[in-house]
Design a protein around this motif. Structure first.
Motif, short mmCIF file in Angstrom:
data_model
loop_
_atom_site.label_atom_id
_atom_site.label_comp_id
_atom_site.label_asym_id
_atom_site.label_seq_id
_atom_site.Cartn_x
_atom_site.Cartn_y
_atom_site.Cartn_z
N PHE A 117 0.84 -1.19 0.00
CA PHE A 117 0.00 0.00 0.00
C PHE A 117 0.88 1.25 0.00
N ILE A 118 0.44 2.24 -0.77
CA ILE A 118 1.12 3.53 -0.81
C ILE A 118 0.05 4.59 -0.66
N GLN A 119 0.19 5.42 0.38
CA GLN A 119 -0.76 6.48 0.62
C GLN A 119 -0.53 7.62 -0.37
N GLY A 120 -1.61 8.23 -0.80
CA GLY A 120 -1.51 9.34 -1.74
C GLY A 120 -2.48 10.46 -1.38
N GLU A 121 -2.11 11.68 -1.72
CA GLU A 121 -2.95 12.85 -1.49
C GLU A 121 -2.99 13.67 -2.77
N VAL A 365 -3.83 -14.45 -0.14
CA VAL A 365 -4.65 -13.25 0.03
C VAL A 365 -6.02 -13.49 -0.60
N VAL A 366 -7.08 -13.30 0.20
CA VAL A 366 -8.45 -13.50 -0.27
C VAL A 366 -9.12 -12.17 -0.60
N ALA A 367 -8.93 -11.18 0.26
CA ALA A 367 -9.60 -9.90 0.05
C ALA A 367 -8.77 -8.78 0.64
N VAL A 368 -8.91 -7.60 0.05
CA VAL A 368 -8.34 -6.36 0.58
C VAL A 368 -9.49 -5.35 0.65
N PHE A 369 -9.70 -4.74 1.81
CA PHE A 369 -10.82 -3.82 1.95
C PHE A 369 -10.44 -2.71 2.92
N GLY A 370 -11.18 -1.63 2.81
CA GLY A 370 -11.00 -0.50 3.71
C GLY A 370 -12.26 -0.26 4.51
N ILE A 371 -12.10 0.28 5.73
CA ILE A 371 -13.24 0.57 6.60
C ILE A 371 -13.16 2.03 7.03
N SER A 372 -14.32 2.63 7.27
CA SER A 372 -14.36 4.03 7.70
C SER A 372 -15.66 4.28 8.45
N ASP A 373 -15.67 5.38 9.22
CA ASP A 373 -16.85 5.81 9.95
C ASP A 373 -16.80 7.34 10.02
N PRO A 374 -17.78 8.04 9.44
CA PRO A 374 -17.73 9.51 9.42
C PRO A 374 -17.98 10.15 10.78
N ASP A 375 -18.37 9.38 11.81
CA ASP A 375 -18.58 9.96 13.12
C ASP A 375 -17.23 10.35 13.73
N LEU A 394 -7.44 -11.82 9.76
CA LEU A 394 -7.43 -10.43 9.30
C LEU A 394 -6.10 -9.80 9.69
N LYS A 395 -5.51 -9.15 8.73
CA LYS A 395 -4.23 -8.51 8.97
C LYS A 395 -4.33 -7.04 8.60
N PRO A 396 -4.19 -6.12 9.58
CA PRO A 396 -4.24 -4.70 9.25
C PRO A 396 -3.00 -4.31 8.45
N THR A 397 -3.22 -3.44 7.46
CA THR A 397 -2.10 -2.97 6.64
C THR A 397 -1.86 -1.50 6.93
N VAL A 398 -2.27 -0.62 6.02
CA VAL A 398 -2.14 0.81 6.29
C VAL A 398 -3.42 1.28 6.96
N GLU A 399 -3.54 2.58 7.12
CA GLU A 399 -4.64 3.16 7.89
C GLU A 399 -6.00 2.67 7.42
#
Length: 796
Positions: A117-121, A365-375, A394-399
């Protein structure tokens, strides 16, 4: 960190691209930053990602690079071959970020092989695409004629959706002799205009003034917006309203119902009459404020017009103006903070999903996904989990990104499919969760050899079968699936090199059916065995084998063969029986064999015809011919017996044997033939010679010499010394005889011996067993034998 800025062209808007590449280049720790101007066309180039990441041409495609964004919004697209990072659509900074500055869009670069993973802005830079705009076309300003020069009067600001230098930077007023304009900076960074009185006003000389207020932004060229300022000069009102608080601070939960009271502002005026009558209104306000709140002009109550959303706007700053009837006013600020509640469930965005994985592959590797919560706060803190007792982790990667992978090698034969529920839960009160279910199928690997249902098979085949007869089947199963479970059957080379297996049986390669290729003969081959192989069609192919035994079942295809007395048209033997013989006297024994086996070779004997019925009988189980009663002088001298030999097969087969019996007065006296017996005597002499010749042809040279000597002496006799002469069969006896005890059949272990003596008491001795005596001792001449024979002798 490097920054690149494209030059601006005065005749058209240009795009400025800035990319930042962190020198720290480790797994998941690099962040790349780019900057582009808003409103660029779709497909515009942002940068060359491959070059910025230090990758060669085509390496992005080889590693399966993808651009990921939060939620389902994708603003960028990647050309894997060239490595160019392009805009997917035209971006509007004001729509995406509002007045937030800087406007940064976050994205991630996912390299699948290996996973990185490489973070980008991506920072959207503002362009001056909006002109300042006043919310009112006319601003009404009431100024007392008693106002002193130098008094300032704030005016309403213009709204500009742009940010930074492109927003409102200055205000101007049309030329007049009473006022000049001063631009001030507000605490929130916005600029607002103030009219400053230059000289005293005279309502009687000029009751009102109309000026043009112009707002200018900092663009190049600048954009402007105007509003009319109507200044009404009123009589002197020497007391202005005064608020109880200069600042009102209030917190409102975001789920507060519409119409709820937010706060009540209150001001007082010491003047009386209309100069003391106050009215409340919003002063400096934006569209967001007037859409969310309303104020009662008489009571000063501020109420909700719509439900607030913390995730959209966290706070409001409202300026309220209290004006008296004399035109004086005062202002206060209401700071409204929106309190977050846990009203948003966590979100899960699937970036990569592999629903089919090979068994025996560790840590796939079966899946790569991201999670978020706007609260916010604990309401926005989230955790992720799957069900227990599953071979996945489950293995956490980047944020806020996770990788779902197998814990170890999977076994399809144990379990071919997994239903995995990914649960994302926040830490708010109450806790909210989101569940996402995926199905993972385990693809087969050829890791199981076919297994026969039996380790050995025994098949039975009736002899004389028709060619291509289905004689049985073998069956093997394979725990794998698809091609890996498709079994092919084959015959393995026999261990006995002399067994012509290829000409005996064949096998259907698809279903394991076995077929006899030719008719089998039990007398030639009673049983044989071979091995069958089962091979799957996987790669590599796996196989197993099983033993097959084929037992040939006997069919009743052989008729009994009479060994004694010999038939086939030869002169029959003549058996001598003394007239003094007692009942049960053993005349002779019919000996027969059957080439079959089992009950097909069980022989039984039966007296079919007799010259004088009731005189002789045949023992049904051993073929012994015995006298049935005492003989007398009245009994005929010559007797012809026809014996039926029948096997126990289905259907039964049979043969007949013809016996000639001559009754004599005793073996101590020469036998004088009756006149009518002369031809028979002559015939008997020739048959005796024939018998000697036949025996000589199948015996050894020594036996031949002995028998020839006996025959010559017999031929020289002037009269018959003996009538009991027998012929020895020509040619060999059947060699495939089966020994069945007490049934009249012979084994291969019997020898045949013939001798002739000059004594009148000489006999024909036809059997001499190598094994224990089959017929008993002697010929049954003694009375003990006769008495025993009566006990088990059967008559027709």
């Amino acid at each position: 960190m490097m920054e690149t800025r494209l030059p601006r062209a005065p005749e058209k808007r240009q795009v400025t691209a800035i990319f930042f590449l962190l020198l720290l280049w480790e797994a998941g720790s690099a962040t790349i930053k780019y900057s582009v101007l808003e409103e660029r066309d779709s497909g515009s180039s942002v940068a060359n990602l491959a070059k910025d990441l230090g990758l060669g041409v085509g390496e992005l495609a080889e590693r399966g690079a993808r651009i990921l964004s939060k939620g389902n919004k994708h603003y960028l697209q990647l050309e894997r071959k060239s490595g160019n990072l392009l805009l997917k659509e035209k971006l509007d900074r004001e729509e995406l970020c509002g007045d937030t500055d800087p406007c940064i869009l976050h994205f991630q670069v996912l390299l699948k092989n290996p996973v990185q993973f490489i973070q980008g802005e991506l920072q959207l830079q503002d362009v001056n695409d909006h002109a300042p705009e006043f919310l009112e076309n006319e601003i009404l300003l009431k100024i007392s004629e008693g106002s002193h020069p130098g008094t300032s009067f704030p005016l309403k600001i213009a709204q500009d959706l742009d940010v930074g230098s492109n927003t409102v930077q200055n205000y101007t007023i049309s030329t007049n002799s009473y006022f000049h304009l001063f631009t001030r900076n507000h605490s929130d960074g916005k600029k607002y205009p103030e009219l400053v009185l230059d000289q005293a006003l005279d309502r009687e000389e000029q009751p009102q003034l109309r000026l043009t207020l112009t707002a200018l932004d900092g663009g190049s060229p600048p954009r402007t917006g105007t509003s009319q300022v109507l200044i009404v000069i009123v009589d002197i009102n020497d007391n202005a309203p005064e608020f109880a608080q200069r600042l009102y601070e209030v917190q409102v939960p975001e789920n507060t119902p519409i119409g709820s009271l937010v706060v009540t502002v209150s001001a007082t005026d010491l003047d009386a009459g209309t100069h003391g009558e106050l009215s409340y209104s919003f002063f400096q306000y934006s569209n967001q404020i007037i859409q969310a709140f309303e104020i009662n002009s008489i009571t000063g109550e501020i109420r909700l017009k719509k439900v607030l959303d913390f995730e959209e706007i966290q706070s409001y700053h409202v300026e309220v103006e209290a004006s008296d009837g004399g035109g004086l006013s005062e202002k206060c600020t209401v700071a409204i903070d929106v309190m977050d509640i846990n009203d948003n469930a966590p979100e899960l965005t699937m970036s990569l999903l592999i629903s089919d994985i090979l068994e025996n592959s560790p840590e796939t590797v079966v899946a790569v996904f991201g999670i978020s919560d706007p609260d916010s706060g604990n309401n926005g803190k989230i955790m992720c989990s799957i069900q227990d007792h599953l071979p996945f982790l489950l293995k956490p990667t980047v944020e806020n990104f996770y990788t779902l992978l197998t814990e170890g090698a999977l076994d399809r034969e144990r379990r071919a499919e997994y239903n995995i529920t990914i649960t994302v839960t926040d830490l708010g009160t109450p806790r909210l969760k989101t569940e996402h279910s995926i199905t993972v199928r385990v693809s087969d690997v050829n890791d199981n050899a076919p297994a026969f249902t039996q380790t050995s098979y025994t098949l039975f085949v009736q002899e004389n079968n028709s060619p291509a007869l289905h004689i049985g089947s073998v069956s093997a199963t394979d725990r794998d699936s698809g091609t890996n479970a498709q079994v092919t059957y084959s015959l393995l080379p026999p261990q006995d090199p002399h067994l012509p297996l290829a000409s005996l049986v064949s096998i259907n390669a698809d279903n394991g059916h076995l077929f006899a290729l030719r008719s089998l003969d039990y007398e030639a081959l009673q049983a044989f065995e071979f091995r069958v192989g089962a091979t799957d069609r996987g790669s590599p192919a796996l196989s197993s084998e099983a033993l097959v035994r084929v037992l040939v079942l006997d069919a009743n295809d052989n008729s009994p063969f009479v060994l004694y007395p010999l038939q086939n048209g030869s002169a029959p033997c003549t058996e001598l029986v003394p007239r003094a013989a007692e009942p049960g006297y053993l005349v002779t024994k019919v000996v027969a064999v059957d080439g079959d086996s089992g009950q097909n070779a069980w022989l039984s004997f039966q007296l079919l015809k007799a010259t004088e019925p009731g005189l002789f009988g045949v023992w049904a189980h051993n073929g012994e011919v015995r006298t049935a009663r005492l003989l007398s002088e009245r009994d005929a001298a010559k007797h012809r017996l026809l014996v039926l030999v029948k096997d126990n097969g289905e259907p039964p087969r049979s043969a007949t044997a013809t016996l000639h019996v001559l009754l004599v007065d005793g073996f101590s006296q020469p036998y004088l033939p009756l006149p009518e017996a002369a031809p028979a005597q002559a015939q008997a002499d020739s048959l005796t010679a024939y018998l000697v010749v036949a025996l000589a042809s199948v015996s050894s040279l020594f036996l031949f010499s002995v028998l020839l000597f006996v025959a010559v002496r017999l031929c020289r006799r002037s009269r018959a010394a003996s009538v009991g002469r027998c012929l020895v069969p020509e040619g060999p006896f059947p060699g495939h005889l089966v020994d069945v005890s007490r049934t009249g059949t012979l084994s291969q272990n019997y020898q045949y011996e013939v001798y002739v003596a000059e004594s009148s008491e000489s006999q024909f001795k036809f059997l001499k067993p190598i094994l224990p005596n089959f017929l008993g001792e002697g010929t049954g001449r003694d009375s003990e034998t006769n008495s025993n024979s009566r006990n088990h002798f059967g008559l027709n």
